[in-house]
Each structure stands twice: as C-alpha cells, then as structure tokens.
Design an enzyme around this catalytic site. Structure first.
Site, PDB file in Angstrom:
ATOM      1  N   SER A  88       0.843  -1.196   0.000  1.00 37.96           N
ATOM      2  CA  SER A  88       0.000   0.000   0.000  1.00 37.96           C
ATOM      3  C   SER A  88       0.883   1.252   0.000  1.00 37.96           C
ATOM      4  O   SER A  88       1.700   1.414  -0.905  1.00 37.96           O
ATOM      5  CB  SER A  88      -0.962  -0.054   1.195  1.00 37.96           C
ATOM      6  N   MET A  89       0.770   2.151   0.973  1.00 33.80           N
ATOM      7  CA  MET A  89       1.658   3.301   1.029  1.00 33.80           C
ATOM      8  C   MET A  89       3.124   2.878   0.959  1.00 33.80           C
ATOM      9  O   MET A  89       3.965   3.541   0.334  1.00 33.80           O
ATOM     10  CB  MET A  89       1.420   4.093   2.318  1.00 33.80           C
TER      11      MET A  89
END
Length: 246
Positions: A88-89
């Site tokens: 994700s991030m």
C-alpha cells in the site's frame, strides 16, 4: 533510533529483503516473515517515526523526505543484494527509495509493489487524512487489517490516530517526480477482491521500470498478504531465485 527492525539476524543470507509497512502500519507487521521465509533471506522492516518504539520521534508527512531518510539509513545494509517489498503506502515509499538507491549506484535487485496503485496513477480520491476521528476510524476499518474494537477506546485513538492521519495525508499528497525508470524488475501483487486497487491499476507498475515486469493476482482483499503469507513469500523467493525450503 534505528530505522529498521530485524527479528532474526542472518549473516550468511544471500539477500536482504527490506519491507515497507502500509499507512498506519509499523515494522511489527512483517515480524512473522522472519521465521517463515527461507534462511537464505534476512528480513528487515522499516520502522517509520512516530509509532511503536519510535513514538517520541517526530512524524514525517512528506514522501520525498521520508524516502531520503530511509535510503540514507539503509547504506549499512547494502553490503549484499537488497530487494524491496512495500505494501500500500509502503509500495510507493519503496519505489522512491529504489530510485534514490539507483541514483547512488546501489540499485535494488527487485521491487515488489503490493496492494498499491502505480506512482503515476494518483487520481483524485477521498481525502481520508482530513476526516474527523470517527471518519478516519471508519476509513481504516473499511481498508481492513484493523481491530475495530481496539479503536473504540479513546486512549487508543489518541495514541494511534495522529500517525495514521499523517500517513494518509502523506500518500494522498504524493505526486511522482519525473526521472529515470527503475533499472530493476518489478513485481506487482494485488488481491482479487481489493476494492481500492484493481488488477488493471496494479498493471500500471510496468511503466516505472525498464527491466522485467510481472503481475500477480491472488485471492483476498486489501490485506490479502496476511492470510496468503505463504503464497506471497513463495512468490518472493521464486522471483529472487532463492530456495523456498532450506
């Protein structure tokens, strides 16, 4: 305070796998990987400031600044081949760190981008980082991987939500800088039921590399890599040409 957590030191390992947590995540997310992965791999997980055992360290809300600090701290780990895995991030931060390492002629051997849209696919989206506490908690629960009961406790909210909000704002404000493509291959992995990243969106990671690209779609939602840990690690080891078993 060190930027990396290594649950099992393996001086004999042929490759280091540097893992980048998701928004609101910490190095502990990858702790189970240390025992589950092949002995030929030494797992290091990034510990972002402002959480867990770095709670006293100032939060960093800019992806470029955070990536530069991580890349600088990584230098002692580059005495052997390094692969980057980000979820994700963390996938975007891993990509930015990879670009920095490449510019310093210490490029990673592979980038694994998990559960994330490509760096140049930053279409306007709902700004979770600007929501009030209840809205932020709702967004976390929707993503999955969060204990809803835990976040009903006000003291826990006061502890956790500042760094979660920081991370959401960091990734929501991120924009890719122009520059050379990566010289290492990239593998994008996504869950087939992830409501935030479709296989088509994950496939756009092919645009960031001049080397090979592979797309893997596995069963699961945004946090598919928890129940599918064995499958993910097998994919990582196969890609790095490391034996799956000792």
């Amino acid at each position: 305070m060190s930027w990396f957590r290594c649950a099992e030191s393996r001086p004999w390992a042929s490759v280091r796998l540097i893992c980048f947590p998701h928004a609101g995540g910490s190095a502990g997310f990858y702790r189970p990987w240390a025992k589950a992965v092949s002995p030929a791999v030494e797992v290091h997980a990034v510990q972002y400031p402002g959480r867990a055992d770095r709670m006293r360290d100032p939060l960093i809300g800019n992806a470029g600044q955070l990536s530069r600090l991580i890349a600088g701290a990584m230098m002692p780990l580059l005495d052997r081949p390094v692969a980057l895995f980000g979820h994700s991030m963390g996938a975007v931060l891993a990509y930015e760190v990879g670009r920095i390492l490449q510019a310093r002629r210490t490029a990673p051997v592979h980038l694994f981008a998990s559960g994330a849209r490509a760096p140049h696919d930053r279409e306007e989206a709902e700004l979770n980082g600007d929501k009030d506490d209840d809205g932020l908690v709702a967004a976390m629960i929707q993503l999955g991987g969060t204990d809803a009961e835990l976040l009903r406790d006000q003291e826990m909210r006061e502890l956790v939500l500042p760094y979660v909000r920081n991370d959401f704002r960091l990734i929501e404000s991120y924009r890719q800088r122009s520059g050379p493509a990566l010289s290492c291959p990239v593998t994008a992995i996504t869950g087939d039921a992830d409501p935030h990243v479709s296989p088509e969106q994950a496939a756009r990671w092919a645009d960031v590399t001049d080397a090979g690209f592979t797309l893997r779609t596995v069963p699961g939602d945004h946090f598919y890599l928890v129940p599918q840990q064995s499958l993910v690690l097998t994919e990582v080891l196969r890609t790095l040409s490391v034996p799956v078993t000792p």
